[in-house]
Design a protein around this motif. Structure first.
Motif, PDB file in Angstrom:
ATOM      1  N   TRP A   1       2.024  -3.166   6.627  1.00  0.00           N
ATOM      2  CA  TRP A   1       2.041  -1.906   6.495  1.00  0.00           C
ATOM      3  C   TRP A   1       3.217  -0.956   6.940  1.00  0.00           C
ATOM      4  N   ASN A   2       3.453   0.057   6.507  1.00  0.00           N
ATOM      5  CA  ASN A   2       4.975   0.856   6.960  1.00  0.00           C
ATOM      6  C   ASN A   2       4.682   2.225   6.822  1.00  0.00           C
ATOM      7  N   GLU A   3       4.070   3.167   7.758  1.00  0.00           N
ATOM      8  CA  GLU A   3       4.107   4.445   7.557  1.00  0.00           C
ATOM      9  C   GLU A   3       5.097   4.986   7.060  1.00  0.00           C
ATOM     10  N   SER A   4       6.482   4.627   7.437  1.00  0.00           N
ATOM     11  CA  SER A   4       7.591   5.439   6.835  1.00  0.00           C
ATOM     12  C   SER A   4       7.588   5.444   5.335  1.00  0.00           C
ATOM     13  N   ASP A   5       6.893   4.419   4.570  1.00  0.00           N
ATOM     14  CA  ASP A   5       7.040   4.686   3.229  1.00  0.00           C
ATOM     15  C   ASP A   5       5.967   5.353   2.537  1.00  0.00           C
ATOM     16  N   TRP A   6       5.094   6.033   3.191  1.00  0.00           N
ATOM     17  CA  TRP A   6       4.090   6.834   2.833  1.00  0.00           C
ATOM     18  C   TRP A   6       4.386   8.405   3.112  1.00  0.00           C
ATOM     19  N   PRO A   7       3.759   9.049   2.086  1.00  0.00           N
ATOM     20  CA  PRO A   7       3.996  10.409   1.959  1.00  0.00           C
ATOM     21  C   PRO A   7       3.667  11.360   3.292  1.00  0.00           C
TER      22      PRO A   7
ATOM     23  N   GLU B   1       0.561  -1.304  -0.046  1.00  0.00           N
ATOM     24  CA  GLU B   1      -0.142  -0.072   0.057  1.00  0.00           C
ATOM     25  C   GLU B   1       0.844   1.240   0.098  1.00  0.00           C
ATOM     26  N   ALA B   2       0.472   2.235  -0.933  1.00  0.00           N
ATOM     27  CA  ALA B   2       1.422   3.281  -1.000  1.00  0.00           C
ATOM     28  C   ALA B   2       0.977   4.556  -0.124  1.00  0.00           C
ATOM     29  N   SER B   3      -0.017   4.321   0.705  1.00  0.00           N
ATOM     30  CA  SER B   3      -0.311   5.568   1.276  1.00  0.00           C
ATOM     31  C   SER B   3      -1.367   5.067   2.553  1.00  0.00           C
ATOM     32  N   LEU B   4      -1.751   5.758   3.481  1.00  0.00           N
ATOM     33  CA  LEU B   4      -2.513   5.540   4.553  1.00  0.00           C
ATOM     34  C   LEU B   4      -4.131   5.308   3.843  1.00  0.00           C
ATOM     35  N   ASP B   5      -4.168   6.415   2.911  1.00  0.00           N
ATOM     36  CA  ASP B   5      -5.713   6.272   2.302  1.00  0.00           C
ATOM     37  C   ASP B   5      -5.812   5.078   1.488  1.00  0.00           C
ATOM     38  N   HIS B   6      -4.874   4.556   0.859  1.00  0.00           N
ATOM     39  CA  HIS B   6      -5.041   3.329   0.332  1.00  0.00           C
ATOM     40  C   HIS B   6      -5.084   2.123   1.163  1.00  0.00           C
ATOM     41  N   LEU B   7      -4.504   1.996   2.425  1.00  0.00           N
ATOM     42  CA  LEU B   7      -4.812   1.152   3.265  1.00  0.00           C
ATOM     43  C   LEU B   7      -6.093   1.182   3.854  1.00  0.00           C
ATOM     44  N   LEU B   8      -6.742   2.306   4.093  1.00  0.00           N
ATOM     45  CA  LEU B   8      -7.937   2.500   4.597  1.00  0.00           C
ATOM     46  C   LEU B   8      -9.061   1.765   3.528  1.00  0.00           C
ATOM     47  N   GLU B   9      -8.711   2.263   2.365  1.00  0.00           N
ATOM     48  CA  GLU B   9      -9.773   1.975   1.296  1.00  0.00           C
ATOM     49  C   GLU B   9      -9.835   0.317   1.184  1.00  0.00           C
ATOM     50  N   LYS B  10      -8.524  -0.403   1.358  1.00  0.00           N
ATOM     51  CA  LYS B  10      -8.568  -1.688   1.480  1.00  0.00           C
ATOM     52  C   LYS B  10      -9.199  -2.362   2.672  1.00  0.00           C
ATOM     53  N   VAL B  11      -9.370  -1.759   3.735  1.00  0.00           N
ATOM     54  CA  VAL B  11      -9.902  -2.155   4.951  1.00  0.00           C
ATOM     55  C   VAL B  11     -11.420  -1.911   4.724  1.00  0.00           C
ATOM     56  N   ALA B  12     -11.903  -0.819   4.187  1.00  0.00           N
ATOM     57  CA  ALA B  12     -13.215  -0.467   3.755  1.00  0.00           C
ATOM     58  C   ALA B  12     -13.895  -1.523   2.952  1.00  0.00           C
ATOM     59  N   GLY B  13     -13.182  -1.931   1.971  1.00  0.00           N
ATOM     60  CA  GLY B  13     -13.442  -2.944   0.778  1.00  0.00           C
ATOM     61  C   GLY B  13     -13.697  -4.299   1.631  1.00  0.00           C
ATOM     62  N   SER B  14     -12.972  -4.561   2.680  1.00  0.00           N
ATOM     63  CA  SER B  14     -12.967  -5.868   3.207  1.00  0.00           C
ATOM     64  C   SER B  14     -14.306  -5.884   3.984  1.00  0.00           C
ATOM     65  N   THR B  15     -14.824  -4.614   4.479  1.00  0.00           N
ATOM     66  CA  THR B  15     -15.963  -4.817   5.382  1.00  0.00           C
ATOM     67  C   THR B  15     -17.325  -5.162   4.544  1.00  0.00           C
ATOM     68  N   ARG B  16     -17.028  -4.940   3.316  1.00  0.00           N
ATOM     69  CA  ARG B  16     -17.969  -5.245   2.552  1.00  0.00           C
ATOM     70  C   ARG B  16     -18.248  -6.881   1.900  1.00  0.00           C
ATOM     71  N   GLU B  17     -17.074  -7.396   2.331  1.00  0.00           N
ATOM     72  CA  GLU B  17     -17.073  -8.735   2.144  1.00  0.00           C
ATOM     73  C   GLU B  17     -17.452  -9.789   3.287  1.00  0.00           C
ATOM     74  N   LYS B  18     -17.328  -9.042   4.556  1.00  0.00           N
ATOM     75  CA  LYS B  18     -17.131  -9.789   5.610  1.00  0.00           C
ATOM     76  C   LYS B  18     -18.350  -9.436   6.309  1.00  0.00           C
ATOM     77  N   PRO B  19     -19.199 -10.269   7.147  1.00  0.00           N
ATOM     78  CA  PRO B  19     -20.390 -10.086   7.907  1.00  0.00           C
ATOM     79  C   PRO B  19     -19.947  -9.135   9.302  1.00  0.00           C
ATOM     80  N   ALA B  20     -20.888  -8.324   9.456  1.00  0.00           N
ATOM     81  CA  ALA B  20     -20.845  -7.633  10.764  1.00  0.00           C
ATOM     82  C   ALA B  20     -20.124  -8.073  11.939  1.00  0.00           C
ATOM     83  N   GLY B  21     -19.161  -7.721  12.713  1.00  0.00           N
ATOM     84  CA  GLY B  21     -18.601  -8.549  13.723  1.00  0.00           C
ATOM     85  C   GLY B  21     -17.671  -9.394  13.574  1.00  0.00           C
ATOM     86  N   SER B  22     -17.158  -9.691  12.466  1.00  0.00           N
ATOM     87  CA  SER B  22     -16.199 -10.771  12.062  1.00  0.00           C
ATOM     88  C   SER B  22     -14.907  -9.760  11.976  1.00  0.00           C
TER      89      SER B  22
END
Length: 235
Positions: free
Chosen positions: A118-124, A90-111
């Protein structure tokens, strides 16, 4: 009684073979029997060892190196992490958060949503995915995302609540629960503090562990790793 001749199962020929042997640092061919090297040398002398049943592979000038060993590898955690969100690219924090958001749409609530790499040192922006940011994209799923070095995990409010971590929770031995100016946990847990989260994540079954390890071993073989020391994280 004349001893039965022993022939190689496999010949690798026409290669550039680095043997790591000072007496014969480079060779062209290798003879192998039942997974073990019988002989290393020139094409002609190694070919003379074969019989009609020996498989022969023409390396066509390719490089051959001894298998490498990784002496400090968190193999279990890495192998299991490959079945979770892989966040190393992941190239940025926003990209990581987008990936997490996408996972919420694939998994049932509570899972659980788990990931690592991830490595924040690599992000802008050099900003970690703390509790508040993870809550915005995953309010209904417990989230735990391990940093690339596995010395730190970022979690959201649901994960903290499940682990019973609040402003009154003291740092465990050899661990740090990062807190903000008001004393509330930020969702960043360091060193052995992540064990508080691990304790409430359901353990994977044996079949899931074996499958992850077999898949991981195949990938490591493709990279030239033939041996590892699996350093398990303290818990």
């Amino acid at each position: 009684m004349t001893p039965k001749a022993i022939f190689p199962d496999l010949l690798l020929q026409n290669g550039i073979i680095h043997t790591m042997d000072t007496h014969l640092p480079q060779a062209q061919a290798i003879a192998v029997r039942t997974g073990r090297i019988m002989a290393v040398g020139g094409n002609e002398e190694i070919s003379d060892l074969a019989d009609p049943s020996t498989q022969k592979i023409d390396l066509k000038g390719r490089l051959v190196l001894p298998g490498m060993m990784d002496s400090h590898f968190h193999f279990y955690d890495w192998a299991m992490g490959r079945k979770q969100l892989e966040l190393a690219g992941e190239a940025s924090l926003d990209h990581l958060l987008e990936k997490v958001a996408g996972s919420t749409r694939e998994k049932p609530a509570g899972s659980w949503i788990l990931g690592q790499g991830w490595n924040e040192s690599d992000w802008p922006e050099h900003i970690m995915p703390d509790r508040a940011r993870l809550d915005r994209v995953a309010p209904n799923h417990p989230v735990a995302l391990w940093r690339c070095d596995l010395h730190l995990v970022a979690v959201n409010s649901m994960a903290l609540n499940l682990a019973g971590i609040d402003k009154n929770t003291q740092n465990p031995q050899d661990g740090i629960i990062e807190k903000d100016a008001s004393g509330e946990p930020t969702g960043i847990l360091r060193e052995l503090a992540p064990n508080l989260i691990k304790a409430v994540i359901p353990d994977p079954g044996n079949q899931e562990i074996v499958s992850a390890m077999q898949d991981g071993i195949s990938h490591l073989h493709s990279l030239g790793l033939t041996g590892i020391h699996d350093v398990r994280l303290m818990r």
